[in-house]
Each structure stands twice: as C-alpha cells, then as structure tokens.
Design a protein around this motif. Structure first.
Motif, short mmCIF file in Angstrom:
data_model
loop_
_atom_site.label_atom_id
_atom_site.label_comp_id
_atom_site.label_asym_id
_atom_site.label_seq_id
_atom_site.Cartn_x
_atom_site.Cartn_y
_atom_site.Cartn_z
N SER A 126 0.85 -1.19 0.00
CA SER A 126 0.00 0.00 0.00
C SER A 126 0.89 1.25 0.00
CB SER A 126 -0.92 0.00 1.22
OG SER A 126 -0.16 0.10 2.42
N TRP A 127 0.26 2.41 -0.28
CA TRP A 127 1.05 3.64 -0.35
C TRP A 127 1.72 3.96 0.98
CZ3 TRP A 127 3.54 6.35 -3.63
CH2 TRP A 127 3.92 7.66 -3.35
N SER A 128 1.02 3.74 2.06
CA SER A 128 1.60 4.01 3.38
C SER A 128 2.73 3.03 3.69
CB SER A 128 0.51 3.92 4.46
OG SER A 128 -0.09 2.64 4.47
N GLU A 129 2.56 1.77 3.32
CA GLU A 129 3.62 0.79 3.54
C GLU A 129 4.84 1.10 2.67
OE1 GLU A 129 0.95 -3.17 4.64
OE2 GLU A 129 1.54 -2.77 2.56
N PHE A 130 4.59 1.56 1.45
CA PHE A 130 5.69 1.92 0.56
C PHE A 130 6.48 3.10 1.13
CE2 PHE A 130 7.28 4.59 -2.91
CZ PHE A 130 8.12 3.69 -3.56
N LEU A 131 5.78 4.13 1.57
CA LEU A 131 6.46 5.30 2.16
C LEU A 131 7.24 4.92 3.41
CD1 LEU A 131 3.86 8.19 1.75
CD2 LEU A 131 5.96 7.79 0.44
N ALA A 132 6.64 4.04 4.22
CA ALA A 132 7.34 3.62 5.44
C ALA A 132 8.60 2.84 5.11
CB ALA A 132 6.40 2.77 6.30
N ALA A 133 8.55 2.06 4.03
CA ALA A 133 9.71 1.25 3.67
C ALA A 133 10.85 2.09 3.09
CB ALA A 133 9.30 0.17 2.67
N VAL A 134 10.51 3.11 2.31
CA VAL A 134 11.55 3.87 1.59
C VAL A 134 11.98 5.13 2.32
CG1 VAL A 134 10.72 2.99 -0.61
CG2 VAL A 134 9.88 5.19 0.22
N THR A 135 11.30 5.48 3.41
CA THR A 135 11.67 6.70 4.15
C THR A 135 12.10 6.40 5.57
OG1 THR A 135 9.35 7.09 4.78
CG2 THR A 135 10.15 8.15 2.76
N PRO A 184 14.60 5.91 8.60
CA PRO A 184 15.88 6.62 8.83
C PRO A 184 17.09 5.86 8.29
CG PRO A 184 14.50 6.75 10.77
CD PRO A 184 13.79 5.81 9.83
N ARG A 185 17.12 4.56 8.48
CA ARG A 185 18.26 3.79 7.99
C ARG A 185 18.33 3.79 6.47
NH1 ARG A 185 19.38 -2.60 9.52
NH2 ARG A 185 21.30 -2.86 8.29
N VAL A 186 17.17 3.75 5.82
CA VAL A 186 17.13 3.78 4.36
C VAL A 186 17.56 5.14 3.83
CG1 VAL A 186 15.65 3.48 2.34
CG2 VAL A 186 15.33 2.02 4.34
N LEU A 187 17.07 6.21 4.44
CA LEU A 187 17.45 7.56 4.01
C LEU A 187 18.95 7.78 4.17
CD1 LEU A 187 14.50 9.68 5.48
CD2 LEU A 187 14.85 8.95 3.11
N MET A 207 28.51 0.11 8.43
CA MET A 207 27.86 0.52 9.67
C MET A 207 26.55 1.23 9.35
SD MET A 207 31.12 1.98 11.82
CE MET A 207 30.01 2.47 13.16
N PRO A 208 25.40 0.73 9.86
CA PRO A 208 24.13 1.40 9.61
C PRO A 208 24.18 2.87 10.02
CG PRO A 208 23.76 -0.75 10.60
CD PRO A 208 25.24 -0.49 10.67
N MET A 209 23.57 3.71 9.19
CA MET A 209 23.49 5.15 9.40
C MET A 209 24.82 5.88 9.16
SD MET A 209 20.28 5.25 10.28
CE MET A 209 20.09 6.95 10.79
N VAL A 210 25.89 5.14 8.89
CA VAL A 210 27.20 5.77 8.70
C VAL A 210 27.80 5.40 7.35
CG1 VAL A 210 29.56 5.99 9.58
CG2 VAL A 210 27.64 5.81 11.17
N SER A 211 28.04 4.12 7.10
CA SER A 211 28.72 3.69 5.89
C SER A 211 28.02 2.50 5.24
CB SER A 211 30.17 3.33 6.20
OG SER A 211 30.23 2.28 7.16
N GLU A 212 26.72 2.47 5.32
CA GLU A 212 25.94 1.39 4.71
C GLU A 212 25.36 1.89 3.39
OE1 GLU A 212 22.79 -1.89 6.32
OE2 GLU A 212 22.26 0.22 6.64
N ILE A 213 25.68 1.20 2.30
CA ILE A 213 25.17 1.59 0.99
C ILE A 213 23.81 0.94 0.74
CG2 ILE A 213 27.45 2.00 0.01
CD1 ILE A 213 27.29 -0.78 -1.26
N THR A 214 23.06 1.52 -0.16
CA THR A 214 21.71 1.04 -0.43
C THR A 214 21.69 -0.38 -1.01
OG1 THR A 214 21.03 3.33 -0.82
CG2 THR A 214 19.52 1.61 -1.53
N PRO A 215 22.58 -0.75 -1.96
CA PRO A 215 22.57 -2.15 -2.42
C PRO A 215 22.76 -3.16 -1.29
CG PRO A 215 23.82 -0.80 -3.93
CD PRO A 215 23.49 0.07 -2.76
#
Length: 277
Positions: free
Chosen positions: A44-53, A55-58, A223-231
């Motif tokens: 759903s749109w809310s689930e999609f936004l939660a997944a892609v936004t 803090p760790r993903v951003l 390291m999450p939030m520091v040096s973790e790449i998206t792939p």
C-alpha cells in the motif's frame, strides 16, 4: 517483379531484426524491471512510504548517491587528465598505463574490494602512512568514495580518449596564430568539443557507482546510518525475506538513477547544440 515505387531498406531483414531487438530488450530489461514494479505494487502507499523513508534507508541513500556523485565528479576531472596524457604525450610505459586503465573492467569486484581494504587498512601499504596523520580510509565513508573512484575511472577515460584522438591539431595551431593563449584555446575550442564525451563518461561512472556492491562492502565498514550503501541494505532485506521492502527500495534507486541520467542526457544534447553554434 518488384513493386514500382517501393522503398528498399538499407539493411536487409529489417523487420525480423527489429522484432528480435524488441524481444531481446524486453526479455533482458523490461520484464525484470516490470517484475520489480509489480512486486512493489503489492504494498500500500503508506507501507511503501514507510519502507523507503525509514531513517536507515534515508541514510543509505545519502551515502550511496552522495558518494557516487562525488566519485563521478572526481573521475570527470582526473579521467580527462589521464585521457589527455595518453593521447597527447609519448613516454616510456605509455602502453602499460593505457592497459592498466582497463583493469577495473576485468578485475572481479570482490578482488578489488579486498585489495583496496588491505592497501588502505591501518597496517596496509598506504593506510600505515595515512592513519597516523588522521586520515582513515578503510571501513569509513571515505573508503566507499575510493572504491567508487576506482571502478568508475575507465568509463571517463575510454569515453573522452577517442574524442581527443579525433581533434585536429590544426585548429589549435590556427587559434594560436590568431593570438589565443593556451587557456583560451582549451576553454573556447577544445572543451566545448570534449564536453559531451565528458558528460557521457560522468553519467556512466555515476551509474556504475550507484549499482556497485562487491568492491564496496569490503572497505566500507557497513555501519548502519554511517557507511551502509543502499545495495547492501537491499541484500539485507532479501536475507530477512522482506521481498516487498527490498523491491520498494530498489524502485526508488531505479527512479532516481533514471531521472539523473535523463537530466545528464538533456545536458549533453544542449552541449552538442552549443558546440555546433
């Protein structure tokens, strides 16, 4: 008997060739990308936004796209210098250096990552001199930048090099005879001709860096939030069987890469028109 007035195709078998091309591109490119979009659509749109936004993903977006843009910019400058030296000068070992430029193409990404991490580690050949001076490369975001520069340099060099080889030296001589100094000759004559190739190399280096995985995870520290790449985050989601979340993040990367490459292609088109005027 051939029909009168029927225009013959330059390439024989155009119809079957075009059909095969469309089928091949669909099978290799469009169908996998469609599967990615359809899997993401299960959210759903809310689930999609939660997944892609999250803090760790951003944070992973900032690391991946920020380092990719910076690495592509560095390669855009030094790649042009390397191509210029290889085309305009003769020196011992030129063929060897020319061959070494292609090394990141042939070197497995895991081997490149292990090599870079061992060289820039605290006890490595280069790291042992950098860390006492406060410059830590391995297992930091700086290590990600180094890996991206390493794998992206050949794209700029091999894109700019043919353009430099085709430049006529007589144009530079004519500019010099008309009173232009070296900077004016480069800025007004050479650079506009080279700009489309530089932008193409920049785009290729950027796209390669965004999707790089193997050579980065060994030197990044992850390291999450520091040096973790998206792939890497996508791989982590897959290992957790969160397929929808992984495809959602991958869709964002796909859209961002497409928009950036589209912008660069439009800039290339503008630069070609500007150079022809």
């Amino acid at each position: 008997m051939k029909a009168i007035g029927k225009k013959q195709s330059v390439l024989p078998g155009f119809g079957p060739s075009l059909g095969y091309t469309v089928f091949y591109l669909s099978f290799v490119v469009l169908i996998p990308l469609s599967a990615l979009v359809f899997k993401t659509a299960s959210l759903s749109w809310s689930e999609f936004l939660a997944a892609v936004t999250a803090p760790r993903v951003l944070a992973s977006y900032r690391v991946t796209f920020g380092a990719s843009l910076l690495a592509a910019a560095v390669n855009g400058i030094f790649g042009v210098l390397v191509a210029w030296v290889l085309v305009r000068y003769r020196f011992p070992g030129k063929k060897l250096i020319d061959a070494l430029v292609d090394l990141p193409f042939a070197l497995p990404t895991a081997v490149a990552g292990i090599t870079l991490s061992s060289v820039y580690a605290a006890n490595g050949w280069v790291g042992r001199y950098l860390e006492p001076r406060g410059v830590k490369v391995a297992f930091t975001p700086l290590g990600i930048l180094v890996a991206m520069i390493f794998i992206g340099l050949p794209f700029v060099v091999r894109t700019v090099q043919p353009v430099l080889e085709e430049l006529d030296h007589e144009i530079e001589e004519a500019a010099s005879c008309l009173g232009a100094n070296r900077w004016q000759t480069f800025h007004r004559i050479l650079f506009p001709t080279m700009l489309p190739a530089i932008l193409t190399g920049f785009a290729l280096a950027f796209a390669r860096a965004v999707g790089e995985y193997g050579s980065i995870i060994f030197i990044a520290g992850n390291m999450p939030m520091v040096s973790e790449i998206t792939p890497l985050l996508i791989i982590t989601k897959l290992e957790q069987y969160d397929y929808a979340g992984a495809t959602a993040i991958a869709s964002v990367m796909l859209l961002a890469s497409f928009l950036l490459l589209l912008a660069i292609n439009l800039l290339q088109k503008w630069s070609r028109r500007h150079a022809e005027q």
